[in-house]
Design a protein around this motif. Structure first.
Motif, short mmCIF file in Angstrom:
data_model
loop_
_atom_site.label_atom_id
_atom_site.label_comp_id
_atom_site.label_asym_id
_atom_site.label_seq_id
_atom_site.Cartn_x
_atom_site.Cartn_y
_atom_site.Cartn_z
N ILE A 164 -39.78 0.89 -16.86
CA ILE A 164 -38.85 -0.22 -17.02
C ILE A 164 -38.86 -1.04 -15.73
CG2 ILE A 164 -37.44 1.04 -18.68
CD1 ILE A 164 -35.42 1.61 -16.48
N SER A 165 -38.30 -2.23 -15.78
CA SER A 165 -38.30 -3.08 -14.59
C SER A 165 -37.40 -2.48 -13.52
CB SER A 165 -37.82 -4.49 -14.94
OG SER A 165 -36.44 -4.49 -15.21
N GLU A 166 -37.63 -2.90 -12.29
CA GLU A 166 -36.82 -2.40 -11.18
C GLU A 166 -35.35 -2.82 -11.36
OE1 GLU A 166 -36.91 -2.31 -6.26
OE2 GLU A 166 -38.15 -3.77 -7.36
N ALA A 167 -35.14 -4.05 -11.84
CA ALA A 167 -33.77 -4.53 -12.05
C ALA A 167 -33.08 -3.73 -13.15
CB ALA A 167 -33.79 -6.02 -12.40
N ASP A 168 -33.81 -3.44 -14.24
CA ASP A 168 -33.21 -2.65 -15.32
C ASP A 168 -32.92 -1.23 -14.87
OD1 ASP A 168 -33.02 -4.58 -17.27
OD2 ASP A 168 -34.98 -4.15 -18.16
N ALA A 169 -33.80 -0.69 -14.03
CA ALA A 169 -33.56 0.66 -13.50
C ALA A 169 -32.30 0.69 -12.65
CB ALA A 169 -34.77 1.13 -12.69
N ASP A 170 -32.14 -0.32 -11.80
CA ASP A 170 -30.93 -0.40 -10.96
C ASP A 170 -29.68 -0.58 -11.82
OD1 ASP A 170 -31.72 0.03 -8.29
OD2 ASP A 170 -32.51 -2.00 -8.13
N LYS A 171 -29.80 -1.39 -12.86
CA LYS A 171 -28.65 -1.60 -13.75
C LYS A 171 -28.28 -0.29 -14.45
CE LYS A 171 -26.89 -4.37 -17.58
NZ LYS A 171 -27.14 -5.49 -18.53
N LEU A 172 -29.30 0.42 -14.95
CA LEU A 172 -29.06 1.70 -15.61
C LEU A 172 -28.33 2.66 -14.67
CD1 LEU A 172 -31.79 3.69 -17.60
CD2 LEU A 172 -30.09 4.81 -16.21
N LEU A 173 -28.82 2.76 -13.44
CA LEU A 173 -28.26 3.71 -12.47
C LEU A 173 -26.87 3.27 -12.01
CD1 LEU A 173 -31.51 4.41 -10.45
CD2 LEU A 173 -30.40 5.93 -12.10
N ALA A 174 -26.67 1.96 -11.88
CA ALA A 174 -25.35 1.45 -11.49
C ALA A 174 -24.33 1.70 -12.60
CB ALA A 174 -25.44 -0.03 -11.17
N GLU A 175 -24.72 1.45 -13.84
CA GLU A 175 -23.81 1.69 -14.96
C GLU A 175 -23.54 3.19 -15.13
OE1 GLU A 175 -21.97 -0.15 -16.73
OE2 GLU A 175 -22.67 -2.11 -16.08
N ASN A 176 -24.51 4.01 -14.81
CA ASN A 176 -24.29 5.45 -14.87
C ASN A 176 -23.25 5.89 -13.84
OD1 ASN A 176 -24.97 8.29 -15.60
ND2 ASN A 176 -25.69 8.33 -13.48
N GLN A 177 -23.26 5.27 -12.67
CA GLN A 177 -22.24 5.59 -11.67
C GLN A 177 -20.85 5.22 -12.17
OE1 GLN A 177 -23.52 3.63 -8.02
NE2 GLN A 177 -24.51 5.51 -7.31
N ARG A 178 -20.81 4.22 -13.02
CA ARG A 178 -19.53 3.76 -13.57
C ARG A 178 -19.06 4.65 -14.73
NH1 ARG A 178 -18.90 -1.90 -16.89
NH2 ARG A 178 -16.64 -1.87 -17.19
N SER A 179 -19.99 5.01 -15.63
CA SER A 179 -19.61 5.72 -16.86
C SER A 179 -20.13 7.16 -16.96
CB SER A 179 -20.14 4.95 -18.08
OG SER A 179 -19.65 3.63 -18.11
N HIS A 180 -21.08 7.51 -16.10
CA HIS A 180 -21.60 8.89 -16.02
C HIS A 180 -22.21 9.38 -17.34
CE1 HIS A 180 -19.77 9.30 -12.06
NE2 HIS A 180 -18.66 8.78 -12.57
N PHE A 181 -22.86 8.48 -18.07
CA PHE A 181 -23.44 8.89 -19.35
C PHE A 181 -24.67 9.79 -19.16
CE2 PHE A 181 -24.61 4.39 -18.54
CZ PHE A 181 -25.97 4.52 -18.29
N LEU A 182 -25.33 9.68 -18.00
CA LEU A 182 -26.47 10.58 -17.76
C LEU A 182 -26.03 12.01 -17.50
CD1 LEU A 182 -28.96 8.37 -15.68
CD2 LEU A 182 -28.93 8.83 -18.15
N ASP A 183 -24.77 12.19 -17.14
CA ASP A 183 -24.24 13.55 -17.02
C ASP A 183 -24.21 14.24 -18.39
OD1 ASP A 183 -23.85 12.96 -14.39
OD2 ASP A 183 -21.66 12.80 -14.51
N ARG A 184 -24.19 13.41 -19.45
CA ARG A 184 -24.19 13.94 -20.83
C ARG A 184 -25.58 13.82 -21.44
NH1 ARG A 184 -20.06 10.28 -20.56
NH2 ARG A 184 -21.11 8.88 -22.03
N TYR A 185 -26.54 13.35 -20.63
CA TYR A 185 -27.93 13.18 -21.10
C TYR A 185 -27.98 12.28 -22.33
CZ TYR A 185 -27.54 17.44 -18.37
OH TYR A 185 -27.20 18.35 -17.41
N ALA A 186 -27.17 11.21 -22.29
CA ALA A 186 -27.02 10.31 -23.43
C ALA A 186 -28.13 9.28 -23.43
CB ALA A 186 -25.64 9.65 -23.40
N VAL A 187 -29.35 9.75 -23.65
CA VAL A 187 -30.54 8.89 -23.60
C VAL A 187 -31.27 8.98 -24.93
CG1 VAL A 187 -32.70 8.42 -22.41
CG2 VAL A 187 -30.75 9.35 -21.13
N VAL A 188 -31.54 7.82 -25.51
CA VAL A 188 -32.33 7.74 -26.75
C VAL A 188 -33.57 6.93 -26.46
CG1 VAL A 188 -32.41 6.83 -29.10
CG2 VAL A 188 -30.33 7.96 -28.28
N LEU A 189 -34.70 7.41 -26.95
CA LEU A 189 -35.97 6.70 -26.79
C LEU A 189 -36.43 6.26 -28.17
CD1 LEU A 189 -38.82 7.82 -24.41
CD2 LEU A 189 -39.20 6.39 -26.40
#
Length: 298
Positions: free
Chosen positions: A271-296
């Motif tokens: 993914i783009s660098e900007a999208d990666a930063d957005k994903l990680l920034a939003e995760n800090q806000r909502s912590h969805f990666l703590d729940r492994y809430a990823v769909v491909l």
């Protein structure tokens, strides 16, 4: 429920004539078309294989059927081994790589195949006994159990990286002034990219930064549920759109830039660098990666 892999490979046998053609010739023709009969689809999270056995000549029908059934089971087990061996574990590895180097993996795979479940059986019109067997893709004693343990071992999960500071400074200013609710997960759109389903997919950005992968996931969760949830086809895409996937009702949707190059198995997305930063920034806000809430979506 998902279908992952299905294949039929046929045992070459001889000795019984059917309408002037021997079973050997019939099975050879079937084997020549085996590749056309293979499929990689998603259903109940099972790996299935078909095996065939011929009725031996010159013995009572009941005993002949028993021997043909046993031959079909052995054939199906052999085919399961071949399918499992070729299953992608990550971008560079198949199960076969671990079978060559690990007696533990070999023992687990052999035990799994020996304990495979017969889910269907019948006598074909050509006189061959057909057996379909399956093994689980996920859960204790599954292919995922073998594959993920081989990759992760006893390592504990590591946190996902933080977004770049420069991005956070700007993005936080926008977020503070926004009433948008936090995202419930992330959907990575890789539709029509040719991505291969695997046990250990990863997300990278265009700078090569590892954003998310098996090393960020609790091992038991990955074994039972997968590192990501895959969605393929209109029905499963609709499932995601309806908010019924593990990405939840308000997922962040990110379109991939491409697949990771110079690897054996095309299973990692970029993914783009900007999208990666957005994903990680939003995760800090909502912590969805703590729940492994990823769909491909593939």
């Amino acid at each position: 429920m998902r279908t992952l892999f299905k294949a039929a490979v046929f045992l070459v046998v001889s000795g019984i004539m059917i309408g002037g053609a021997s079973l050997q010739n019939i099975f050879v023709m079937q084997r020549a078309h085996a590749a056309e009969m293979q499929s990689v689809t998603e259903s109940a999270g099972k790996m299935t294989a078909v095996g065939y056995g011929a009725l031996p000549a010159g013995m009572p029908v009941g005993r002949a059927k028993m021997m043909a059934r046993r031959a079909a089971i052995v054939d199906a087990q052999r085919n399961l081994v071949e399918i499992i061996k070729g299953t992608a574990v990550d971008s560079a590895t198949t199960v076969e790589n671990f079978l060559v180097t690990s007696d533990i993996v070999k023992t687990k795979v052999n035990g799994m195949v020996t304990g495979a479940t017969v889910i269907a059986e019948k006598m074909d019109a050509d006189g061959a006994y057909e057996v379909t067997m399956e093994v689980p893709m996920y859960g204790v004693g599954s292919i995922a159990d073998v594959a993920i343990n081989a990759v992760v071992g006893d390592k504990t999960p590591v946190p996902v990286p933080a977004p770049s500071p420069a991005f956070v400074q700007i993005y936080n200013q926008v977020s503070v002034n926004s009433n948008t609710p936090g995202y419930t997960g992330v959907v990575i759109d890789a539709q029509n990219s040719g991505i291969l389903r695997t046990f250990c997919p990863a997300i990278y950005d265009t700078k090569g930064r590892a954003v998310y992968g098996v090393n960020n996931v609790d091992k038991d969760f990955a074994i039972h549920n997968g590192v990501v949830e895959y969605a393929e086809g209109s029905e499963q895409w609709g499932h995601v759109t309806a908010g019924a996937s593990r990405a939840g009702t308000n997922p962040l949707v990110i379109k991939i830039v491409g697949l990771r190059e110079r690897v054996v198995n095309k299973c990692d997305v970029i993914i783009s660098e900007a999208d990666a930063d957005k994903l990680l920034a939003e995760n800090q806000r909502s912590h969805f990666l703590d729940r492994y809430a990823v769909v491909l979506e593939k």
